[in-house]
Design an enzyme around this catalytic site. Structure first.
Site, PDB file in Angstrom:
ATOM      1  N   ASP A 138      17.442  14.920 -15.896  1.00 38.74           N
ATOM      2  CA  ASP A 138      18.522  15.207 -16.855  1.00 38.74           C
ATOM      3  C   ASP A 138      19.770  15.882 -16.260  1.00 38.74           C
ATOM      4  O   ASP A 138      20.333  16.791 -16.894  1.00 38.74           O
ATOM      5  CB  ASP A 138      17.991  16.073 -18.009  1.00 38.74           C
ATOM      6  CG  ASP A 138      16.935  15.365 -18.849  1.00 38.74           C
ATOM      7  OD1 ASP A 138      16.487  14.277 -18.454  1.00 38.74           O
ATOM      8  OD2 ASP A 138      16.549  15.909 -19.900  1.00 38.74           O
TER       9      ASP A 138
ATOM     10  N   CYS B 133      12.938  20.469 -20.080  1.00 40.06           N
ATOM     11  CA  CYS B 133      12.552  19.129 -19.623  1.00 40.06           C
ATOM     12  C   CYS B 133      11.864  19.132 -18.266  1.00 40.06           C
ATOM     13  O   CYS B 133      10.943  18.346 -18.037  1.00 40.06           O
ATOM     14  CB  CYS B 133      13.751  18.200 -19.675  1.00 40.06           C
ATOM     15  SG  CYS B 133      14.211  17.896 -21.400  1.00 40.06           S
TER      16      CYS B 133
ATOM     17  N   LYS C  37      14.634   8.989 -22.609  1.00 39.54           N
ATOM     18  CA  LYS C  37      13.724   9.707 -23.520  1.00 39.54           C
ATOM     19  C   LYS C  37      14.514  10.333 -24.655  1.00 39.54           C
ATOM     20  O   LYS C  37      15.733  10.530 -24.534  1.00 39.54           O
ATOM     21  CB  LYS C  37      12.947  10.784 -22.760  1.00 39.54           C
ATOM     22  CG  LYS C  37      13.848  11.847 -22.172  1.00 39.54           C
ATOM     23  CD  LYS C  37      13.083  12.812 -21.308  1.00 39.54           C
ATOM     24  CE  LYS C  37      14.014  13.829 -20.690  1.00 39.54           C
ATOM     25  NZ  LYS C  37      14.728  14.662 -21.666  1.00 39.54           N
TER      26      LYS C  37
HETATM   27  C1  VGL Z   1      16.730  19.514 -22.771  1.00 37.57           C
HETATM   28  C2  VGL Z   1      17.043  20.812 -24.631  1.00 37.57           C
HETATM   29  C3  VGL Z   1      17.201  19.697 -25.409  1.00 37.57           C
HETATM   30  C4  VGL Z   1      16.495  19.447 -21.286  1.00 37.57           C
HETATM   31  C5  VGL Z   1      16.886  18.384 -23.533  1.00 37.57           C
HETATM   32  O1  VGL Z   1      16.908  18.466 -20.649  1.00 37.57           O
HETATM   33  O2  VGL Z   1      15.899  20.412 -20.750  1.00 37.57           O
HETATM   34  N1  VGL Z   1      16.789  20.720 -23.325  1.00 37.57           N
HETATM   35  N2  VGL Z   1      17.128  18.482 -24.854  1.00 37.57           N
END
Ligand code: VGL
Ligand code: ZN
Length: 205
Positions: free
Chosen positions: A8, A152, A107
């Site tokens: 991410d 994540c 995702k």
């Molecule tokens: C994430 C909060 C909401 C992450 C993703 O990538 O850690 N955190 N969505």
């Protein structure tokens, strides 16, 4: 086979993004060094993308909650987040300084449930293509880094351990949200306690 999983590193989690992770941009140079190292050694590199429809119910605006507070979504405790990583938006793109990654796992696409792990949604109801991709390449050992340590990265690591991979987490190439100031530390402690090896990039490159 070894694989690097880059979690991410998208504009919305980078500095200036809607769900900005403090000091997140610091991990980009070391991540690029690691990606190059894996490419040079003909190893697998996979990137995950948080990839939400704009009506995703983890967004505070879609659920009537306040950002940072906890509610319930799909019978699970859910933190209400600012809108982030909306499919095809600038915020969902990888940071432009990141070296190109061709294998991408998406995702968080189901508006009814959140997905922190690269393997499953938070209710473990559905899986992504990640496990299949790793098995296809005979991967047994993972090196995981990225954003965010306490969400994540952590849930991807814990699922990878459950799935019996050898898991290394590259500590200096992770940054956390830290809604509470010690969340990243607690996440590293939990990943280690459950069997992950917490390593430094210099152990590898
Ligand atoms: C994430 C909060 C909401 C992450 C993703 O990538 O850690 N955190 N969505
Ligand atoms: Zn998200």
């Amino acid at each position: 086979m070894k694989a690097l999983i880059v979690v991410d590193i998208q504009n919305d989690f980078c500095e200036g993004g809607s769900l900005e992770v403090k000091n997140s941009n610091e991990i980009i140079p070391v991540t690029n060094k690691l990606i190059n190292y894996f490419y040079r050694n003909n190893l697998l590199v996979i990137g995950t993308k948080d990839w939400h429809p704009s009506n995703h119910k983890s967004f505070a605006i879609n659920s009537g909650g306040n950002i940072g507070e906890i509610g319930i979504l799909n019978n699970l405790p859910q933190i209400w987040w600012p809108q982030h990583c909306v499919q095809n938006s600038f915020g969902s793109e990888f940071h432009s300084d990141l070296i190109e990654i061709k294998n991408i796992i998406y995702k968080g696409t189901d508006p009814e449930i959140d997905s922190y792990s690269g393997f499953f949604d938070n209710g473990k109801l559905k899986k992504t293509d990640l496990f299949h991709l790793l098995k296809t390449h005979n991967v047994t050992e993972l090196f995981i880094l990225g954003l965010a340590t306490d969400y994540c990265v952590k849930y991807t690591v814990l699922d990878a351990l459950d799935l019996k991979f050898k898991v290394n987490v590259i500590e200096d190439a992770c940054r956390g949200v830290n809604l509470s100031s010690d969340d990243s530390k607690l996440a590293f402690d939990e990943m280690k306690q459950k069997g992950a090896h917490i390593i430094k990039s210099e152990d590898l490159i």
